[in-house]
Design a protein around this motif. Sequence first.
Motif, PDB file in Angstrom:
ATOM      1  N   UNK A   1       0.790  -1.258   0.000  1.00  0.00           N
ATOM      2  CA  UNK A   1       0.129  -0.059  -0.157  1.00  0.00           C
ATOM      3  C   UNK A   1       0.682   1.175   0.111  1.00  0.00           C
ATOM      4  N   UNK A   2       2.002   1.151   0.359  1.00  0.00           N
ATOM      5  CA  UNK A   2       2.868   2.395   0.705  1.00  0.00           C
ATOM      6  C   UNK A   2       3.623   2.423  -0.838  1.00  0.00           C
ATOM      7  N   UNK A   3       4.005   1.152  -1.223  1.00  0.00           N
ATOM      8  CA  UNK A   3       4.889   1.217  -2.545  1.00  0.00           C
ATOM      9  C   UNK A   3       3.778   1.713  -3.921  1.00  0.00           C
ATOM     10  N   UNK A   4       2.706   1.303  -3.679  1.00  0.00           N
ATOM     11  CA  UNK A   4       1.917   1.716  -4.876  1.00  0.00           C
ATOM     12  C   UNK A   4       0.862   2.859  -4.561  1.00  0.00           C
ATOM     13  N   UNK A   5       1.302   3.899  -3.504  1.00  0.00           N
ATOM     14  CA  UNK A   5       0.972   5.251  -3.299  1.00  0.00           C
ATOM     15  C   UNK A   5      -0.562   4.994  -3.111  1.00  0.00           C
ATOM     16  N   UNK A   6      -0.987   4.614  -1.958  1.00  0.00           N
ATOM     17  CA  UNK A   6      -2.489   4.430  -1.945  1.00  0.00           C
ATOM     18  C   UNK A   6      -3.001   5.430  -0.769  1.00  0.00           C
ATOM     19  N   UNK A   7      -2.194   6.349  -0.470  1.00  0.00           N
ATOM     20  CA  UNK A   7      -2.586   7.332   0.586  1.00  0.00           C
ATOM     21  C   UNK A   7      -3.517   8.526  -0.048  1.00  0.00           C
ATOM     22  N   UNK A   8      -4.163   9.231   0.638  1.00  0.00           N
ATOM     23  CA  UNK A   8      -5.104  10.400  -0.012  1.00  0.00           C
ATOM     24  C   UNK A   8      -4.360  11.250  -0.877  1.00  0.00           C
TER      25      UNK A   8
ATOM     26  N   UNK B   1      -4.999   6.254  -4.701  1.00  0.00           N
ATOM     27  CA  UNK B   1      -5.599   6.447  -3.525  1.00  0.00           C
ATOM     28  C   UNK B   1      -6.699   5.278  -3.152  1.00  0.00           C
ATOM     29  N   UNK B   2      -6.706   4.908  -1.961  1.00  0.00           N
ATOM     30  CA  UNK B   2      -7.632   3.932  -1.602  1.00  0.00           C
ATOM     31  C   UNK B   2      -7.634   2.549  -2.012  1.00  0.00           C
TER      32      UNK B   2
ATOM     33  N   UNK C   1     -14.516 -12.967 -14.743  1.00  0.00           N
ATOM     34  CA  UNK C   1     -13.131 -12.079 -14.701  1.00  0.00           C
ATOM     35  C   UNK C   1     -13.583 -10.671 -14.571  1.00  0.00           C
ATOM     36  N   UNK C   2     -14.722 -10.481 -15.222  1.00  0.00           N
ATOM     37  CA  UNK C   2     -15.337  -8.958 -14.994  1.00  0.00           C
ATOM     38  C   UNK C   2     -15.505  -8.663 -13.313  1.00  0.00           C
ATOM     39  N   UNK C   3     -16.130  -9.800 -12.754  1.00  0.00           N
ATOM     40  CA  UNK C   3     -16.373  -9.530 -11.289  1.00  0.00           C
ATOM     41  C   UNK C   3     -15.059  -9.031 -10.775  1.00  0.00           C
ATOM     42  N   UNK C   4     -14.202  -9.705 -10.923  1.00  0.00           N
ATOM     43  CA  UNK C   4     -12.829  -9.713 -10.301  1.00  0.00           C
ATOM     44  C   UNK C   4     -12.408  -8.322 -10.688  1.00  0.00           C
ATOM     45  N   UNK C   5     -12.331  -7.837 -11.960  1.00  0.00           N
ATOM     46  CA  UNK C   5     -12.007  -6.465 -12.355  1.00  0.00           C
ATOM     47  C   UNK C   5     -12.550  -5.461 -11.786  1.00  0.00           C
ATOM     48  N   UNK C   6     -13.826  -5.540 -11.199  1.00  0.00           N
ATOM     49  CA  UNK C   6     -14.534  -4.795 -10.254  1.00  0.00           C
ATOM     50  C   UNK C   6     -14.252  -4.672  -8.918  1.00  0.00           C
ATOM     51  N   UNK C   7     -13.534  -5.357  -8.517  1.00  0.00           N
ATOM     52  CA  UNK C   7     -13.248  -5.602  -7.223  1.00  0.00           C
ATOM     53  C   UNK C   7     -12.257  -4.616  -6.613  1.00  0.00           C
ATOM     54  N   UNK C   8     -12.558  -4.061  -5.494  1.00  0.00           N
ATOM     55  CA  UNK C   8     -11.515  -3.191  -4.820  1.00  0.00           C
ATOM     56  C   UNK C   8     -10.135  -3.729  -4.404  1.00  0.00           C
ATOM     57  N   UNK C   9     -10.306  -4.885  -4.531  1.00  0.00           N
ATOM     58  CA  UNK C   9      -8.731  -5.683  -3.895  1.00  0.00           C
ATOM     59  C   UNK C   9      -7.794  -5.495  -5.155  1.00  0.00           C
ATOM     60  N   UNK C  10      -6.733  -5.018  -4.978  1.00  0.00           N
ATOM     61  CA  UNK C  10      -5.811  -4.965  -6.025  1.00  0.00           C
ATOM     62  C   UNK C  10      -5.179  -6.251  -6.735  1.00  0.00           C
TER      63      UNK C  10
END
Length: 246
Positions: free
Chosen positions: A27-34, A39-40, A66-75
């Motif tokens: 999460x730090x490496x991929x710049x997920x901060x506000x 982000x998020x 596959x589409x269901x996974x693509x719409x997941x919030x999980x990277x």
Amino acid sequence: MTEAPTADDVRAALAEHADPADARHLQRFFKTGPGEYGDGDVFLGVRVPVSRRVAKGFTALPLDQVDELLDSPVHEERLVALFVLGAKFALASKPRTRDDKAREEIVDRYLASVCRGRVNNWDLVDSSAEYILGAWLLDKDRTLLFELAHQDSLWERRVALLSTFAFIRAGDASTTLTLAEELLDDHRDLIQKALGWMLREVGKKVDPALLTGFLDANAREMGRTALGYATEHLDKEQRAAYRAMR
């Protein structure tokens, strides 16, 4: 008859490898901060080689799953979905069993996911654009890439640039060079890096003279990051000369 795998099966397979410590690092490496580019985004803590291995076990995953996974919030779920799409496209592209209808449907699904903002980090773009969209457009009109490059979206622009890696590997630098000129004034870091990277590969894999010709014409307008990446494999004197042009 064996039942087709589901998105939940993929989730369960990934969960077996989840590591909370790795999740915090990623999460730090991929710049997920506000306010950052990721982000998020949510991470399980599954490293890329493991995600690739998981994807290899799910190449029969139906496209709606596959589409269901693509719409997941999980990277990692989105990443595995893209690996599966790439594997499906490669299988449908084999000369003896080529299936252009299947290839087109895979590309349509991919483009839809790009346009709805699900291919939304640099690793997701870099793991998919060349192998799906770029490979599809090798023998086709490439107007679509310029349409993507004219969007404001960082990720659509990076998809456009990275798709051209397929052309570079085939010895064709024309689209890369034209796109690079159009995106010179986009100084976002991840566009700068992609632009410089693709230019560098033009010099390495197609013709060094094409790279130096582009730099002769455009180095003064290039951002430092793009210029640095593009000139990495030139000799010391050439690098210094181009970097002094800014």
